[in-house]
Design a protein around this motif. Structure first.
Motif, PDB file in Angstrom:
ATOM      1  N   ALA A   1       0.832  -1.209   0.000  1.00  0.00           N
ATOM      2  CA  ALA A   1       0.000   0.000   0.000  1.00  0.00           C
ATOM      3  C   ALA A   1       0.865   1.257   0.000  1.00  0.00           C
ATOM      4  N   LYS A   2       2.084   1.134   0.554  1.00  0.00           N
ATOM      5  CA  LYS A   2       2.974   2.301   0.592  1.00  0.00           C
ATOM      6  C   LYS A   2       3.361   2.750  -0.817  1.00  0.00           C
ATOM      7  N   GLN A   3       3.284   1.830  -1.780  1.00  0.00           N
ATOM      8  CA  GLN A   3       3.609   2.169  -3.169  1.00  0.00           C
ATOM      9  C   GLN A   3       2.365   2.653  -3.934  1.00  0.00           C
ATOM     10  N   GLY A   4       1.180   2.489  -3.339  1.00  0.00           N
ATOM     11  CA  GLY A   4      -0.049   2.846  -4.040  1.00  0.00           C
ATOM     12  C   GLY A   4      -0.276   4.347  -4.043  1.00  0.00           C
ATOM     13  N   ARG A   5      -0.874   4.879  -5.122  1.00  0.00           N
ATOM     14  CA  ARG A   5      -1.092   6.322  -5.200  1.00  0.00           C
ATOM     15  C   ARG A   5      -2.529   6.693  -5.540  1.00  0.00           C
ATOM     16  N   HIS A   6      -3.235   5.801  -6.218  1.00  0.00           N
ATOM     17  CA  HIS A   6      -4.588   6.146  -6.663  1.00  0.00           C
ATOM     18  C   HIS A   6      -5.629   5.468  -5.794  1.00  0.00           C
ATOM     19  N   LEU A   7      -6.626   6.264  -5.436  1.00  0.00           N
ATOM     20  CA  LEU A   7      -7.709   5.719  -4.627  1.00  0.00           C
ATOM     21  C   LEU A   7      -8.845   5.293  -5.549  1.00  0.00           C
ATOM     22  N   VAL A   8      -9.171   3.995  -5.544  1.00  0.00           N
ATOM     23  CA  VAL A   8     -10.333   3.554  -6.327  1.00  0.00           C
ATOM     24  C   VAL A   8     -11.561   3.575  -5.413  1.00  0.00           C
ATOM     25  N   ASP A   9     -12.721   3.752  -6.022  1.00  0.00           N
ATOM     26  CA  ASP A   9     -13.977   3.799  -5.275  1.00  0.00           C
ATOM     27  C   ASP A   9     -14.339   2.409  -4.782  1.00  0.00           C
ATOM     28  N   LEU A  10     -14.517   2.298  -3.478  1.00  0.00           N
ATOM     29  CA  LEU A  10     -14.979   1.036  -2.896  1.00  0.00           C
ATOM     30  C   LEU A  10     -16.210   1.349  -2.055  1.00  0.00           C
ATOM     31  N   PRO A  11     -17.042   0.337  -1.795  1.00  0.00           N
ATOM     32  CA  PRO A  11     -18.172   0.600  -0.900  1.00  0.00           C
ATOM     33  C   PRO A  11     -17.658   1.061   0.456  1.00  0.00           C
ATOM     34  N   TYR A  12     -18.457   1.881   1.113  1.00  0.00           N
ATOM     35  CA  TYR A  12     -18.093   2.361   2.440  1.00  0.00           C
ATOM     36  C   TYR A  12     -19.280   2.034   3.327  1.00  0.00           C
ATOM     37  N   ALA A  13     -19.124   1.030   4.188  1.00  0.00           N
ATOM     38  CA  ALA A  13     -20.300   0.476   4.866  1.00  0.00           C
ATOM     39  C   ALA A  13     -20.237   0.678   6.370  1.00  0.00           C
ATOM     40  N   VAL A  14     -20.644   1.853   6.817  1.00  0.00           N
ATOM     41  CA  VAL A  14     -20.745   2.123   8.240  1.00  0.00           C
ATOM     42  C   VAL A  14     -22.210   2.330   8.585  1.00  0.00           C
ATOM     43  N   LYS A  15     -22.669   1.624   9.627  1.00  0.00           N
ATOM     44  CA  LYS A  15     -24.041   1.827  10.095  1.00  0.00           C
ATOM     45  C   LYS A  15     -23.970   2.155  11.566  1.00  0.00           C
TER      46      LYS A  15
END
Lengths: 350, 291
Positions: free
Chosen positions: A189-203
């Motif tokens: 993850a330290k090499q990752g730069r782009h954020l892809v859209d993922l579900p965000y599931a907080v209730k």
């Protein structure tokens, strides 16, 4: 008083010896040894194989722990073991070992709740007084606060645990399980730069991870098959496996920090304690620190010796119970896969 | 909105509220949002400003996406409730990108405050109760609370009937409001209506005397609300309220039966939800912890 602790609810087998000074004060860790069953890349650890690993290693580890601590059998007051929750077969192997040692050495047994072990060890090491506890590991995701003799669960994962989500994504990418899949995801993850859209599931104070896993698994398939190279919306650069690790971490840790903050606001606490294997993730610790600072609070975390499952936490929590006079009778020295944190009556706290 | 006793770092207001005069006053900080009291268009028209400041711990892209989604979803839910006649504060203005929303100011006491006050009054003894001139004593006090519980049940039922689940039903998220009397000036409204009907702005001077059986329940803080027609979601909503009641007002737990009774009669289909609630209770939080 001195206790021996045996832990083996998942793929780590831990043995620890702890001393509580008679007049109170900080506990002394006499020894804390661990051996981890590592499965090949792309595979999880199966109960059968894990139990076999524990049976194979338990005697060696107990010997090693005793030797490191330079103790005789007579010095030990009680033998503590993980009663649950966890995987059935590994738990049984360790419970059998605890019973065997109990009979052989004529020591009392203390069955310990694994989650309470994590919390008590975290409190002991960090000195956090009355924190909101985020307990995150391969099998558990809970936000906990203490109130009147119980660790109460304010929020938790509604399906799979956050660590399970990370472990299984590591399998999808066939990342090594050595030393831990989560650690290797963190490095990528330290090499990752782009954020892809993922579900965000907080209730509220609960959250859900299975949909996120399903969603990122699909993205991983596309990245691996290099199907036209999915591109980032802003930079038009190709999404990599590292970007996926980065996005997964950013999303699930944001969820965890959010539910923790909500619990802190709810109970009016400014301290957070992170325990459990996922708690050793530095990005999670960093994000939690930013949140806590903005609330004028502080975050407490431990390193991998105490975050990741270990014998010393079982010895410590077991000894706390033993000192208040509670032990587990031989015929009750069973284990259970289901054992909720709030089932334990916490006699040793105000 | 959860109230915290931890004093937070002061957070900057979003524009244009940096230039509002007098400056908005902070009412409460929850985990997610800050609630201010300010005014809308003219100083005499009080309103509530809900600001969701950016969360520094979150990736900025994710933060923008979540803030935008939450502001819009809360506003849509409030507008829907308002259209269907559920008592909620009306939405006056918002900026989803900047993360703020202006709502009507709801003047009154939270149900939590009312119940706590009633409980402590009950403890003090029956003698001092001004309202119970007939000497009904404790029974009279219970009647007041029972009327209030009935109102809560009907308010929640009304909201569920139109297909909205609140997501965070607690006694802190319900206000007991007395409608402004006819003499008070008609508040400014965004939908053209000028009568006091359906508005909770500026109650007048008798708020402190609001008793349990007077007034109307207004539901607030729809930050976790969702639109759903499923019995399961509604039952979970009630379960959340039940647990909140149990932990906040252990002595008023019996009163919760009255909430459910009134709820059951409030709309078609409510009885089915109550049966579903029994299942939810059994399931509770006793799920396996294995992942």
């Amino acid at each position: 008083m001195i206790a021996l602790g045996l832990e083996g609810s998942a793929n780590k087998l831990g043995v620890g010896l702890i001393l509580h000074p008679p007049k109170g004060g900080a506990a002394h860790i006499l020894s804390n040894v661990r051996h981890t069953f590592v499965s090949p890349p792309g595979e999880g650890f199966l109960p059968k194989d894990t139990a076999k690993h524990h049976r194979l290693w338990i005697i060696r580890l107990v010997r090693q722990a005793m030797k490191e601590a330079a103790l005789r059998v007579e010095d030990i007051n009680c033998i503590c073991y993980t009663k649950g929750p966890g995987m059935g077969a590994p738990l049984q192997s360790v419970a059998v070992a605890a019973r065997m040692l109990g009979l052989l050495w004529e020591k009392k047994l203390v069955g310990v709740n694994h989650c309470v072990g994590h919390i008590e060890m975290g409190r002991e090491i960090t000195g956090a007084q009355n924190p909101v506890v985020l307990y995150v590991s391969g099998g558990n995701t809970q936000v906990i606060a203490y109130a009147s003799q119980r660790y109460r669960i304010f929020g938790e994962a509604l399906d799979i645990a956050v660590g399970n989500c990370l472990d299984r994504f590591a399998r999808t990418l066939r990342i090594s399980n050595d030393p831990a899949p989560g650690y290797n995801i963190e490095q990528m993850a330290k090499q990752g730069r782009h954020l892809v859209d993922l579900p965000y599931a907080v209730k509220g104070m609960d959250c859900s991870f299975s949909g996120i896993l399903a969603s990122i698994d699909i993205l991983a398939e596309k990245v691996d098959a290099n199907q036209g190279g999915r591109k980032d919306d802003l930079t038009n650069e190709v999404i990599t496996r590292e970007d996926l690790c980065f996005s997964l971490q950013e999303t699930v840790y944001a969820m965890l920090v959010e539910i923790t903050e909500r619990a802190m606001a709810h109970v009016g606490s400014s301290q957070v304690l992170i325990v459990g294997g996922v708690g050793s993730n530095e990005r999670l610790q960093e994000m939690m620190g930013i949140m806590a600072r903005n609330r004028r609070g502080s975050v407490f975390a431990t390193d991998e010796r105490f975050c990741i499952d270990n014998g010393i936490m079982i010895a410590h929590a077991g000894l706390l119970a033993y000192e208040t006079g509670s032990t587990t009778a031989f015929e009750d020295s069973t284990c259970t896969q289901r054992f909720r944190t709030d089932e334990v009556f916490v006699k040793w706290r105000e | 909105m959860e109230i915290t006793n931890v004093s937070p770092l002061p957070l900057p207001l979003p524009p244009p509220f940096t230039h509002t005069h007098p400056a908005p006053t902070l009412i409460t900080q929850g985990a997610e949002a800050l609630l201010y009291r300010t005014h809308f268009l003219r100083p005499a028209h009080p309103c509530a400003l809900k600001h969701r400041p950016a969360k520094a711990y979150r990736h900025p892209t994710l933060d923008k996406r979540l803030t935008r989604h939450r502001i819009l979803s809360e506003a849509r839910t409030l507008v829907k409730c308002r259209r269907e006649g559920v008592s909620v504060p009306g939405v006056l203005a918002l900026d989803a990108e900047a993360g703020w929303m202006l709502m009507e100011w709801v003047e009154g006491r939270t149900v939590k405050e009312v119940v706590v006050a009633a409980e402590s009054k009950g403890k003090k003894g029956e003698g001092e109760q001004e309202r119970n001139g007939e000497g009904k004593g404790e029974a009279g006090e219970d009647d007041g609370l029972r009327v209030l519980m009935g109102k809560i049940g009907r308010a929640v039922g009304r909201m569920h009937e139109v297909g909205v689940v609140h997501g965070d039903l607690t006694t802190s998220n319900m206000m007991l409001v007395v409608r402004p009397s006819q003499q008070s000036p008609p508040p400014l409204r965004n939908d053209g209506r000028t009568d006091g009907e359906g508005s909770y702005v500026g109650g007048g001077g008798r708020l402190e005397e609001v008793e349990e059986e007077e007034g109307e329940i207004v539901l607030i803080d729809f930050g976790l609300a969702a639109q759903s027609l499923q019995d399961e979601d509604k039952a979970v909503d009630l379960y959340v309220l039940e647990r909140a009641f149990g932990s906040t007002h252990p002595e008023a737990e019996a009163g919760f039966r009255e909430v459910l009774r009134a709820y059951g009669e409030s709309y078609r289909g409510a009885k089915v939800v109550l049966r579903r609630l029994e299942d939810v209770r059994l399931r509770g939080r006793k799920r396996s912890m294995l992942g």
